[in-house]
Scaffold this motif. Structure first.
Motif, PDB file in Angstrom:
ATOM      1  N   GLY A 208     -51.659   3.332  13.670  1.00  0.00           N
ATOM      2  CA  GLY A 208     -51.881   2.688  14.960  1.00  0.00           C
ATOM      3  C   GLY A 208     -50.606   2.697  15.781  1.00  0.00           C
ATOM      4  O   GLY A 208     -49.610   3.330  15.399  1.00  0.00           O
ATOM      5  N   PRO A 209     -50.593   1.997  16.906  1.00  0.00           N
ATOM      6  CA  PRO A 209     -49.405   1.985  17.763  1.00  0.00           C
ATOM      7  C   PRO A 209     -48.233   1.245  17.139  1.00  0.00           C
ATOM      8  O   PRO A 209     -48.412   0.256  16.408  1.00  0.00           O
ATOM      9  CB  PRO A 209     -49.889   1.276  19.033  1.00  0.00           C
ATOM     10  N   ILE A 210     -47.020   1.722  17.421  1.00  0.00           N
ATOM     11  CA  ILE A 210     -45.771   1.080  17.023  1.00  0.00           C
ATOM     12  C   ILE A 210     -44.893   1.016  18.264  1.00  0.00           C
ATOM     13  O   ILE A 210     -44.772   2.006  18.988  1.00  0.00           O
ATOM     14  CB  ILE A 210     -45.052   1.863  15.903  1.00  0.00           C
ATOM     15  N   PHE A 211     -44.284  -0.140  18.515  1.00  0.00           N
ATOM     16  CA  PHE A 211     -43.473  -0.263  19.725  1.00  0.00           C
ATOM     17  C   PHE A 211     -42.503  -1.433  19.579  1.00  0.00           C
ATOM     18  O   PHE A 211     -42.565  -2.205  18.629  1.00  0.00           O
ATOM     19  CB  PHE A 211     -44.368  -0.461  20.957  1.00  0.00           C
ATOM     20  N   ALA A 212     -41.587  -1.538  20.539  1.00  0.00           N
ATOM     21  CA  ALA A 212     -40.619  -2.640  20.640  1.00  0.00           C
ATOM     22  C   ALA A 212     -39.691  -2.698  19.417  1.00  0.00           C
ATOM     23  O   ALA A 212     -39.607  -3.713  18.723  1.00  0.00           O
ATOM     24  CB  ALA A 212     -41.335  -3.978  20.845  1.00  0.00           C
ATOM     25  N   LEU A 213     -38.953  -1.606  19.167  1.00  0.00           N
ATOM     26  CA  LEU A 213     -38.010  -1.562  18.045  1.00  0.00           C
ATOM     27  C   LEU A 213     -36.803  -2.448  18.328  1.00  0.00           C
ATOM     28  O   LEU A 213     -36.275  -2.484  19.436  1.00  0.00           O
ATOM     29  CB  LEU A 213     -37.522  -0.134  17.825  1.00  0.00           C
ATOM     30  N   GLU A 214     -36.339  -3.138  17.284  1.00  0.00           N
ATOM     31  CA  GLU A 214     -35.125  -3.956  17.390  1.00  0.00           C
ATOM     32  C   GLU A 214     -34.391  -3.930  16.060  1.00  0.00           C
ATOM     33  O   GLU A 214     -34.885  -4.447  15.044  1.00  0.00           O
ATOM     34  CB  GLU A 214     -35.487  -5.395  17.766  1.00  0.00           C
ATOM     35  N   TRP A 215     -33.191  -3.313  16.056  1.00  0.00           N
ATOM     36  CA  TRP A 215     -32.390  -3.329  14.839  1.00  0.00           C
ATOM     37  C   TRP A 215     -31.545  -4.598  14.793  1.00  0.00           C
ATOM     38  O   TRP A 215     -31.082  -5.107  15.825  1.00  0.00           O
ATOM     39  CB  TRP A 215     -31.467  -2.112  14.751  1.00  0.00           C
ATOM     40  N   SER A 216     -31.341  -5.122  13.593  1.00  0.00           N
ATOM     41  CA  SER A 216     -30.482  -6.287  13.380  1.00  0.00           C
ATOM     42  C   SER A 216     -29.757  -6.112  12.054  1.00  0.00           C
ATOM     43  O   SER A 216     -30.121  -5.249  11.243  1.00  0.00           O
ATOM     44  CB  SER A 216     -31.323  -7.558  13.336  1.00  0.00           C
ATOM     45  N   PRO A 217     -28.757  -6.937  11.780  1.00  0.00           N
ATOM     46  CA  PRO A 217     -28.105  -6.877  10.467  1.00  0.00           C
ATOM     47  C   PRO A 217     -29.067  -7.162   9.316  1.00  0.00           C
ATOM     48  O   PRO A 217     -28.769  -6.841   8.162  1.00  0.00           O
ATOM     49  CB  PRO A 217     -27.028  -7.964  10.565  1.00  0.00           C
ATOM     50  N   GLU A 218     -30.221  -7.754   9.623  1.00  0.00           N
ATOM     51  CA  GLU A 218     -31.217  -8.066   8.595  1.00  0.00           C
ATOM     52  C   GLU A 218     -32.284  -6.988   8.463  1.00  0.00           C
ATOM     53  O   GLU A 218     -33.244  -7.161   7.716  1.00  0.00           O
ATOM     54  CB  GLU A 218     -31.882  -9.409   8.912  1.00  0.00           C
ATOM     55  N   GLY A 219     -32.140  -5.888   9.199  1.00  0.00           N
ATOM     56  CA  GLY A 219     -33.125  -4.820   9.136  1.00  0.00           C
ATOM     57  C   GLY A 219     -33.767  -4.581  10.481  1.00  0.00           C
ATOM     58  O   GLY A 219     -33.336  -5.100  11.511  1.00  0.00           O
ATOM     59  N   LEU A 220     -34.815  -3.783  10.473  1.00  0.00           N
ATOM     60  CA  LEU A 220     -35.486  -3.372  11.701  1.00  0.00           C
ATOM     61  C   LEU A 220     -36.726  -4.237  11.929  1.00  0.00           C
ATOM     62  O   LEU A 220     -37.500  -4.508  11.000  1.00  0.00           O
ATOM     63  CB  LEU A 220     -35.904  -1.909  11.604  1.00  0.00           C
ATOM     64  N   PHE A 221     -36.923  -4.665  13.176  1.00  0.00           N
ATOM     65  CA  PHE A 221     -38.134  -5.372  13.578  1.00  0.00           C
ATOM     66  C   PHE A 221     -38.901  -4.489  14.563  1.00  0.00           C
ATOM     67  O   PHE A 221     -38.309  -3.751  15.351  1.00  0.00           O
ATOM     68  CB  PHE A 221     -37.800  -6.704  14.247  1.00  0.00           C
ATOM     69  N   PHE A 222     -40.226  -4.591  14.536  1.00  0.00           N
ATOM     70  CA  PHE A 222     -41.041  -3.873  15.508  1.00  0.00           C
ATOM     71  C   PHE A 222     -42.424  -4.506  15.568  1.00  0.00           C
ATOM     72  O   PHE A 222     -42.791  -5.333  14.719  1.00  0.00           O
ATOM     73  CB  PHE A 222     -41.132  -2.377  15.177  1.00  0.00           C
ATOM     74  N   LEU A 223     -43.184  -4.120  16.577  1.00  0.00           N
ATOM     75  CA  LEU A 223     -44.554  -4.584  16.743  1.00  0.00           C
ATOM     76  C   LEU A 223     -45.506  -3.427  16.483  1.00  0.00           C
ATOM     77  O   LEU A 223     -45.162  -2.264  16.690  1.00  0.00           O
ATOM     78  CB  LEU A 223     -44.781  -5.125  18.156  1.00  0.00           C
ATOM     79  N   GLY A 224     -46.708  -3.762  16.045  1.00  0.00           N
ATOM     80  CA  GLY A 224     -47.703  -2.733  15.809  1.00  0.00           C
ATOM     81  C   GLY A 224     -48.989  -3.323  15.283  1.00  0.00           C
ATOM     82  O   GLY A 224     -49.109  -4.531  15.056  1.00  0.00           O
ATOM     83  N   HIS A 225     -49.983  -2.467  15.113  1.00  0.00           N
ATOM     84  CA  HIS A 225     -51.242  -2.826  14.457  1.00  0.00           C
ATOM     85  C   HIS A 225     -51.962  -1.533  14.120  1.00  0.00           C
ATOM     86  O   HIS A 225     -51.435  -0.437  14.353  1.00  0.00           O
ATOM     87  CB  HIS A 225     -52.106  -3.767  15.310  1.00  0.00           C
ATOM     88  N   GLY A 269     -39.268  -9.011  23.589  1.00  0.00           N
ATOM     89  CA  GLY A 269     -39.010  -9.060  22.170  1.00  0.00           C
ATOM     90  C   GLY A 269     -39.759  -7.992  21.408  1.00  0.00           C
ATOM     91  O   GLY A 269     -40.542  -7.240  21.968  1.00  0.00           O
ATOM     92  N   PRO A 270     -39.492  -7.953  20.098  1.00  0.00           N
ATOM     93  CA  PRO A 270     -38.588  -8.856  19.370  1.00  0.00           C
ATOM     94  C   PRO A 270     -37.110  -8.589  19.682  1.00  0.00           C
ATOM     95  O   PRO A 270     -36.729  -7.462  19.970  1.00  0.00           O
ATOM     96  CB  PRO A 270     -38.901  -8.544  17.905  1.00  0.00           C
ATOM     97  N   ARG A 271     -36.320  -9.697  19.627  1.00  0.00           N
ATOM     98  CA  ARG A 271     -34.867  -9.619  19.786  1.00  0.00           C
ATOM     99  C   ARG A 271     -34.223 -10.513  18.733  1.00  0.00           C
ATOM    100  O   ARG A 271     -34.603 -11.673  18.563  1.00  0.00           O
ATOM    101  CB  ARG A 271     -34.433 -10.084  21.182  1.00  0.00           C
ATOM    102  N   TRP A 272     -33.230  -9.959  18.023  1.00  0.00           N
ATOM    103  CA  TRP A 272     -32.524 -10.718  17.001  1.00  0.00           C
ATOM    104  C   TRP A 272     -31.543 -11.673  17.671  1.00  0.00           C
ATOM    105  O   TRP A 272     -30.819 -11.299  18.583  1.00  0.00           O
ATOM    106  CB  TRP A 272     -31.796  -9.774  16.057  1.00  0.00           C
ATOM    107  N   GLY A 273     -31.530 -12.922  17.211  1.00  0.00           N
ATOM    108  CA  GLY A 273     -30.644 -13.908  17.811  1.00  0.00           C
ATOM    109  C   GLY A 273     -29.666 -14.536  16.853  1.00  0.00           C
ATOM    110  O   GLY A 273     -29.041 -15.550  17.173  1.00  0.00           O
ATOM    111  N   GLY A 274     -29.524 -13.985  15.645  1.00  0.00           N
ATOM    112  CA  GLY A 274     -28.590 -14.542  14.678  1.00  0.00           C
ATOM    113  C   GLY A 274     -29.234 -15.556  13.762  1.00  0.00           C
ATOM    114  O   GLY A 274     -28.958 -15.607  12.559  1.00  0.00           O
ATOM    115  N   ASP A 275     -30.114 -16.406  14.322  1.00  0.00           N
ATOM    116  CA  ASP A 275     -30.815 -17.417  13.520  1.00  0.00           C
ATOM    117  C   ASP A 275     -32.296 -17.103  13.386  1.00  0.00           C
ATOM    118  O   ASP A 275     -33.098 -17.951  13.007  1.00  0.00           O
ATOM    119  CB  ASP A 275     -30.646 -18.799  14.148  1.00  0.00           C
ATOM    120  N   GLY A 276     -32.690 -15.902  13.713  1.00  0.00           N
ATOM    121  CA  GLY A 276     -34.080 -15.494  13.635  1.00  0.00           C
ATOM    122  C   GLY A 276     -34.365 -14.438  14.681  1.00  0.00           C
ATOM    123  O   GLY A 276     -33.491 -14.027  15.438  1.00  0.00           O
TER     124      GLY A 276
END
Length: 602
Positions: A208-225, A269-276
């Protein structure tokens, strides 16, 4: 207040972190002339808004000490950077057109660009789908490559079709979102890849679709379904770490609330903010900011209205928020900034109400009343999508109707977002579940508000235009006047002519022309057009690739030949977004056409 108030408004957008934790953003105003035009300039807010460019800027991003942005040079967009310590903007690329870019950790920039400038008037050859997109026109199939810019040098990173459509740098390499092959692209199935040392590695996806990539020190975040619930499938927030993608949150993610007082892009978002990880979620007509920790615990954060964009910085959270009675303003630790302070913009607050259906679900909505005791003529206005919502965001169009003496009733029937996954589903039942909800809500407000049941109009755009066609055909005596805007009337032609036609038609109606053509015809208002008696204004833009112009042409032509009072307001050189970001004078002309029609017929 008339439609010309649009020319005095200013819009904030493209919020992103800047130097010393101050936010960078774009300020857009309208430069009057023949014709009037939008002017988007790069700005920094440090307690006062400071303009950094006099010329156009788009897609700003910051990496010390530079602000990067795109700007048109002739007919092509190129990448620029501005040293915020002083100096003039420097052009970094010379290409046939930069489409997007991402900043790397060492001063490098990955960017997508055309390989060759398209020749005006030359034939175009396609072997994949989609081949066009609303707002962009014909797509440059096979003519897009990924490059890396560093220290003044450009080198090719990747040349393939389907090309990447989103990217994000990480210490391990460059993450890319793209379809694996042509069939996957046609079906909307994206794959997440890692480009590392010139080699591509599949990481996740293909469903399915994948979008809104955000890398952080805790790994990669993204949206999809994965389209599990067809067209109404809600999104998920994924956290990718050590090769495993975990779901942290799901729901109506991002802001899906309708407004016609925005201009630009709005990172949600998603955007990493240090506390989540932070992101926006739509709930019951309100776009709320959430912070989600790595265990999936989600906390809603308060804000003064719906959150349109945000950025976490070392100084705190900066937000762009909006509400029923105001366009976006900047909020945060340095205090608010309203770009329209001093502009006379008398927007009224609508009254909330809800109808309880016989099936037991509630249909929420609002009524915007004009001055005076009534009874007032009323316009039932239907939102687009159908998987969007009305809520706490400004609608200039509604306010102008109110100023002219018309009440506006607007609701979130089933199919709307923000009320849970089951509520968002229509499961092929277009014109059934939604019709019952809309007409039930209309009956409810006619009883509970000072409205004139003999003077009821109906209007809507896109899916809302489809429902105007459907309701005026199914209930010929119900409405005194109608406006159908960028509508659908014939699913069989929509399937091949729309930029989303095959995928959208199947996901929404669960049918294809060669398998169940009777379903597409059964759900086409054109099948019932001979029943329409309502005077109808047909509004359509000639460059609309989402709901192509043939839909409006067909509906208008049928009404005219049936003897129904009708008028065709067609706009050149505009697409599906005419009412929201079309050329200012054309937006104003459209609003005047609506007001004239109500005055003559309602």
């Amino acid at each position: 207040m008339g439609p010309e108030v649009l020319l005095r408004l200013r819009f904030l957008s493209d919020l992103t972190p800047g130097p010393e934790g101050f936010p960078l953003l774009l300020l857009t105003d309208i430069v009057e002339g023949e014709p009037p035009r939008y002017r988007s300039r790069l700005a920094l807010f440090d307690g006062t808004l400071r303009l950094l460019t006099r010329e156009e800027a788009k897609k700003p991003r910051y990496a010390h000490p530079y602000a990067y942005f795109l700007r048109k040079v002739g007919e092509a967009q190129e990448l620029f950077r501005l040293d915020l310590r002083g100096g003039e903007a420097e052009r970094l690329t010379e290409t046939p057109g930069v489409l997007d870019y991402a900043l790397g950790p060492g001063g490098e920039v990955a960017f997508l660009a055309l390989k060759e400038a398209p020749k005006p008037g030359s034939p175009r050859v396609y072997e994949g789908w989609p081949f066009k997109f609303d707002g962009r026109g014909l797509l440059p199939e096979g003519n897009v490559a990924l490059y890396l810019w560093k220290d003044g040098e450009k080198r090719l990173l990747l040349d393939r079709y389907p090309a990447p459509k989103e990217m994000a740098f990480a210490p391990e390499g460059l993450y890319l979102v793209m379809a694996e092959d042509v069939p996957a692209q046609a079906e909307g199935r994206d794959t997440l890849y890692l480009l590392q040392d010139g080699a591509l590695q599949k990481v996740y996806g293909g469903v399915g679709p994948i979008f809104a990539l955000e890398w952080s020190p805790e790994g990669l975040f993204f949206l999809g379904h994965a389209f599990e619930r067809a067209g109404g499938t809600e999104a998920r927030l994924y956290h990718l770490r050590d090769g495993e993608a975990r779901v942290l949150l799901e729901g109506s993610l991002l802001n899906s609330v309708n407004s016609d007082l925005r201009y630009g892009a709005y990172p949600q978002g998603p955007r990493w903010g240090g506390d989540g990880v932070y992101l926006v979620r739509t709930e019951a007509g309100l776009a709320r900011l959430y912070r989600v920790d790595l265990s999936g615990r989600a906390e809603a954060l308060s804000a003064g209205g719906s959150v349109l964009a945000f950025t976490p910085t070392e100084r705190g959270l900066f937000l762009l928020t909006e509400d029923f009675t105001r366009p976006a303003r900047l909020e945060g630790p340095l205090g608010p900034f309203d770009p329209n302070e001093g502009v006379a913009l008398p927007l009224a607050e609508p009254l909330y109400t809800e109808w309880e259906s016989p099936e037991g679900h509630r249909v929420p909505g609002w009524v915007l009343l004009p001055e005076g005791p009534g009874p007032h003529p009323v316009i039932l206005y239907i939102h687009g999508g159908p998987h969007t919502a009305f809520g706490r965001a400004p609608m200039l169009e509604f306010q102008l109707f109110r100023q002219a003496g018309y009440a506006v009733a607007f609701a979130n029937p089933r199919g709307s977002t923000g009320y849970g996954q089951d509520f968002a589903l229509l499961e092929g039942a277009w014109g059934e579940r939604d019709e019952g909800d809309l007409l039930g809500f209309l009956d409810h407000v006619l009883v509970h508000f000072p409205l004139d049941p003999a003077r009821v109009g109906v209007a809507g755009g896109s899916y809302g235009g489809y429902m105007v066609n459907w309701l005026t055909a199914r209930h010929p005596g119900r409405f005194r006047a109608a406006v159908t805007d960028r509508s659908i009337c014939n699913w069989l032609s929509f399937f091949g002519a729309s930029d989303i036609g095959p995928r959208f038609t199947f996901l929404e109606l669960l049918a294809k022309p060669w398998e169940r053509p009777e379903i597409l015809w059964e759900k086409s208002p054109l099948r019932l057009v001979h029943r329409v008696r309502t005077p109808t204004l047909v509004v359509h833009a000639e460059g609309d690739h989402r709901c192509p112009i043939d839909q409006g042409e067909t509906w208008y032509t049928a009404l005219l030949h049936l003897g129904v009072k009708t008028r065709f307001f067609r706009v050149p050189e505009e697409g599906h977004e005419l009412s929201r970001s079309g050329r200012p004078d054309r937006r104003i002309a459209r609003l005047k056409a609506y007001l004239d029609w109500w005055r003559e017929n309602l």
